[in-house]
Design a protein around this motif. Structure first.
Motif, PDB file in Angstrom:
ATOM      1  N   ARG A 417       0.800  -1.140  -0.049  1.00 31.31           N
ATOM      2  CA  ARG A 417      -0.033   0.184   0.046  1.00 31.31           C
ATOM      3  C   ARG A 417       0.834   1.114  -0.021  1.00 31.31           C
ATOM      4  O   ARG A 417       0.488   2.190   0.774  1.00 31.31           O
ATOM      5  CB  ARG A 417      -0.900  -0.025   1.430  1.00 31.31           C
ATOM      6  N   GLU A 420      -0.270   5.127  -4.194  1.00 31.68           N
ATOM      7  CA  GLU A 420      -1.445   5.969  -4.221  1.00 31.68           C
ATOM      8  C   GLU A 420      -2.368   5.507  -4.835  1.00 31.68           C
ATOM      9  O   GLU A 420      -2.450   5.284  -6.168  1.00 31.68           O
ATOM     10  CB  GLU A 420      -1.196   7.720  -4.304  1.00 31.68           C
ATOM     11  N   THR A 421      -3.845   5.354  -4.190  1.00 27.67           N
ATOM     12  CA  THR A 421      -5.034   5.120  -4.951  1.00 27.67           C
ATOM     13  C   THR A 421      -5.607   6.200  -5.664  1.00 27.67           C
ATOM     14  O   THR A 421      -6.049   7.141  -4.774  1.00 27.67           O
ATOM     15  CB  THR A 421      -5.905   4.328  -4.031  1.00 27.67           C
ATOM     16  N   LYS A 423      -8.883   7.330  -7.391  1.00 25.08           N
ATOM     17  CA  LYS A 423     -10.282   6.720  -7.436  1.00 25.08           C
ATOM     18  C   LYS A 423     -10.764   7.894  -8.217  1.00 25.08           C
ATOM     19  O   LYS A 423     -10.721   9.176  -8.125  1.00 25.08           O
ATOM     20  CB  LYS A 423     -11.118   6.767  -6.319  1.00 25.08           C
ATOM     21  N   ASP A 464     -10.006   2.945  -8.389  1.00 20.09           N
ATOM     22  CA  ASP A 464      -8.874   3.052  -9.328  1.00 20.09           C
ATOM     23  C   ASP A 464      -8.873   2.411 -10.387  1.00 20.09           C
ATOM     24  O   ASP A 464      -8.723   1.141 -10.296  1.00 20.09           O
ATOM     25  CB  ASP A 464      -7.733   2.861  -8.245  1.00 20.09           C
ATOM     26  N   GLN A 467      -5.757  -0.323 -10.794  1.00 23.65           N
ATOM     27  CA  GLN A 467      -5.709  -1.215  -9.811  1.00 23.65           C
ATOM     28  C   GLN A 467      -6.776  -2.196 -10.005  1.00 23.65           C
ATOM     29  O   GLN A 467      -6.585  -3.256  -9.916  1.00 23.65           O
ATOM     30  CB  GLN A 467      -5.789  -0.741  -8.479  1.00 23.65           C
ATOM     31  N   GLY A 542      -4.596  -7.050  -1.601  1.00 27.86           N
ATOM     32  CA  GLY A 542      -4.285  -5.865  -1.196  1.00 27.86           C
ATOM     33  C   GLY A 542      -5.454  -4.804  -1.958  1.00 27.86           C
ATOM     34  O   GLY A 542      -5.747  -3.662  -1.166  1.00 27.86           O
ATOM     35  N   ILE A 543      -5.531  -4.768  -3.156  1.00 24.23           N
ATOM     36  CA  ILE A 543      -6.453  -3.917  -3.910  1.00 24.23           C
ATOM     37  C   ILE A 543      -7.792  -3.710  -3.443  1.00 24.23           C
ATOM     38  O   ILE A 543      -8.338  -2.841  -3.161  1.00 24.23           O
ATOM     39  CB  ILE A 543      -6.196  -4.007  -5.517  1.00 24.23           C
ATOM     40  N   LYS A 545      -8.887  -4.978  -0.764  1.00 24.71           N
ATOM     41  CA  LYS A 545      -8.913  -4.348   0.644  1.00 24.71           C
ATOM     42  C   LYS A 545      -8.929  -2.783   0.710  1.00 24.71           C
ATOM     43  O   LYS A 545      -9.642  -2.237   1.391  1.00 24.71           O
ATOM     44  CB  LYS A 545      -7.783  -4.890   1.631  1.00 24.71           C
ATOM     45  N   ALA A 546      -8.041  -2.037  -0.205  1.00 26.74           N
ATOM     46  CA  ALA A 546      -7.803  -0.651  -0.264  1.00 26.74           C
ATOM     47  C   ALA A 546      -9.179  -0.158  -0.865  1.00 26.74           C
ATOM     48  O   ALA A 546      -9.332   1.108  -0.527  1.00 26.74           O
ATOM     49  CB  ALA A 546      -6.955  -0.371  -1.082  1.00 26.74           C
ATOM     50  N   HIS A 547     -10.075  -0.811  -1.601  1.00 29.70           N
ATOM     51  CA  HIS A 547     -11.141  -0.330  -1.995  1.00 29.70           C
ATOM     52  C   HIS A 547     -12.320  -0.602  -1.067  1.00 29.70           C
ATOM     53  O   HIS A 547     -13.692  -0.442  -1.281  1.00 29.70           O
ATOM     54  CB  HIS A 547     -11.592  -1.086  -3.290  1.00 29.70           C
TER      55      HIS A 547
END
Length: 582
Positions: A417, A420-421, A423, A464, A467, A542-543, A545-547
């Protein structure tokens, strides 16, 4: 009509001409009072003593016992044999009951008046304590009860009859009925003694029931204690606990030699070997969080004791309910322990991931600079006009390897992580279409059928796109690699108002449970050395989860795998009022 079952015992020899032996009867009753014998044997011998001691031709005793009433009858045969019979009745009786069965209506009415204490003592046929007796049934019987007067004619072969009531306990009572074919058989002094004998029988029955109840309470306590011991063993599996509970329940019932049990919890269950032969059973539900999750069942495989009347003792039902409640608590505790272990494993897993993430981020940053230098210098060297073709080809390989290494570094940074995402409004279907625009040839090369089931009504959501594209590509490439030629990969999208669903399903080799538990761990791979980094699914995880989403998998060896990604349409901070998590 009440349920009735009859048990007949083989006739046995008695004196050919019984005579009154009141003293001997008293002695024998006192000796036999505390003999530990099965119910039928006890009643048969008691009946034999009564026939021999009173000299009567027949004896009938009727008693109540909670929800069950029964009558046993013994008759001296012409060749000196004793015929014994027992009938069970459910209470309250409808129609033929334990007071009316086996007799004419007149005698049944007299018997009921004695049992209920309704006869007036002034009647010449009733004693001061309410017993009935007559030495000649050919004479009409005057029944004075409840302020009324009736004349009853008793039929049958017996000329002299005595009926005496006896107490067992505060809730149960009985009748002793002595029958003789001789006229004028009973004397005045006999009646008082036989009333005393009736009360002695009541004491004997009460004592035996108290002993029976004590034995049953001991068995119940042993059952509950054994269940607690079985549940307290942390190494015991659920199947072992179910088996132990079933065995303990079977032994705790009144007739364990013909009892069988079955215990069910969720999808698991255990039954004792003979449960399929049960003819009558009782059951109690096992509840967790207010919902029925299982059951306890116990039954008998043949008629015996109480089961002959198809009536289970109240204590048996109470025991089953008590065990069901205790088993519910045990199941709840086991679930809590399992949940605690799962949470602890999740914490350890999260800690490992955090440690790996920090390490991966450090390595990625350290590798980025030399990789950029390698790529830069490679491009500078390639601009040399005098460079031989062989050297140019080698430099192209260096550039390709460096780009591959940089892609791995990028995956490490995404996993950690550290990227930077960005969006924007994205339509999930557009991302899938873009991914398949350059994956289509891969399907053709591998001779794998591709099926797209995309919901055309999907609305854009914040994500994103780069991603999300990587998520689709990684899942589809994994599906292709797991699917043999001629197989099929299906990609679907769906929505329900709060969440978007991306499903990637294949007909490939599938995975066992051990592999499924580790596939999202970084650097874990089932591929051969040099054919995978083990970062693809870790990056996908990971992606997602990040979303703010989740990813799950269902797989079976030899039947393929199914990955489901669930993404929230609304970010948590933008979720409209009234919407909650699924």
């Amino acid at each position: 009509m009440s349920k009735k079952e009859t048990v007949r015992i083989k006739s046995e020899r008695v004196r050919s001409k019984p005579e009154k032996d009141f003293a001997g009867l008293t002695r024998r009753l006192l000796v036999y009072a505390n003999v530990a014998a099965p119910r039928n044997l006890f009643l048969r011998v008691l009946s034999k003593h009564l026939v021999e001691g009173t000299g009567c031709d027949a004896v009938a005793i009727r008693t109540t016992d909670g929800d069950l009433s029964y009558r046993w009858y013994a008759e001296a045969g012409p060749r000196g044999e004793l015929r014994f019979e027992m009938n069970y009745y459910k209470s309250p009786a409808e129609g033929e009951g334990f007071l009316t069965g086996g007799s004419d209506p007149a005698l049944a009415e007299i018997r009921t008046a004695v049992f209920e204490g309704r006869a007036e003592a002034a009647s010449p046929f009733f004693t001061e304590v309410g017993s009935f007796w007559t030495n000649d049934v050919s004479r009409p019987v005057v029944l004075e009860a409840d302020g009324g007067r009736r004349e009853l004619v008793v039929g049958g072969d017996y000329r002299s009859i005595l009926i005496a009531r006896f107490e067992i306990d505060g809730k149960n009572a009985g009748l002793l009925e002595l029958l003789s074919r001789e006229r004028d058989y009973f004397q005045d002094e006999d009646v008082g003694f036989l009333e005393t004998v009736a009360q002695a029988i009541g004491v004997m029955v009460a004592d035996r029931r108290a002993q029976r109840d004590l034995r049953e309470r001991v068995k119940e306590i042993a059952c509950l204690y054994g269940i607690c011991q079985a549940a307290a063993k942390p190494e015991a599996t659920l199947e072992e606990v179910l088996q132990r509970v079933a065995e303990l329940l079977r032994r705790a019932f009144q007739f364990p030699e013909v009892a069988e049990a079955k215990v069910t919890l969720g999808s698991q269950g255990y039954e004792t070997p003979g449960f399929g032969k049960v003819i009558k059973k009782i059951a109690s539900d096992v509840t967790l969080d207010g919902e029925t999750r299982g059951s306890l069942e116990v039954g008998y495989t043949e008629a015996k004791g109480y089961v002959e009347g198809f009536v289970f003792a109240p204590e048996e039902r109470n025991l089953l309910d008590a065990v069901a409640k205790q088993f519910s608590l045990i199941a709840e505790r086991r679930r809590a322990v399992e949940e605690k272990a799962r949470m602890e494993e999740q914490l350890r897993h999260a800690d490992r991931l955090a440690t790996i993430g920090q390490l991966a981020a450090g390595i990625a940053h350290e590798l980025n600079e030399p990789l950029l230098a390698v790529l830069g210098y490679t491009e500078l060297v390639k601009k040399n006009a005098d460079l031989p073709k062989e050297a140019t080809a080698d430099l192209d390989k260096v550039s390709a390897a460096s780009l591959h290494a940089r892609e791995i570094v990028k995956k490490l940074l995404i996993f950690a992580r550290q990227v930077e995402t960005r969006k924007t409004a994205v339509n999930l279907n557009d991302v899938v279409d873009e991914a398949f625009s350059w994956l289509g040839s891969r399907f053709a090369d591998e001779n794998i059928e591709c099926v797209l089931n995309l919901n055309p009504k999907l609305r854009p959501f914040a994500a994103d796109p780069a991603q999300l594209h990587q998520v689709v590509v990684n899942l589809v490439v994994n599906a292709i690699q797991a699917t043999p030629r001629g197989g099929k990969v299906t990609v679907s999208t769906e929505a329900d108002g709060e969440y978007l669903y991306l499903t990637v399903e294949d007909t490939g080799c599938g995975m066992g449970e051990e592999v499924q538990e580790q596939i999202f761990l970084p650097f874990f791979t089932t591929k051969d050395i040099g054919h995978g980094t083990g970062l693809g699914l870790a990056v996908v995880h990971g992606i997602v989860k990040a979303h703010g989403g989740t990813i799950g998998v269902r797989s079976e060896v030899g039947r393929g795998s199914r990955f489901v990604v669930i993404l929230p349409i609304y970010p948590e901070e933008e979720k409209p009022e009234g919407r909650g998590n699924a």
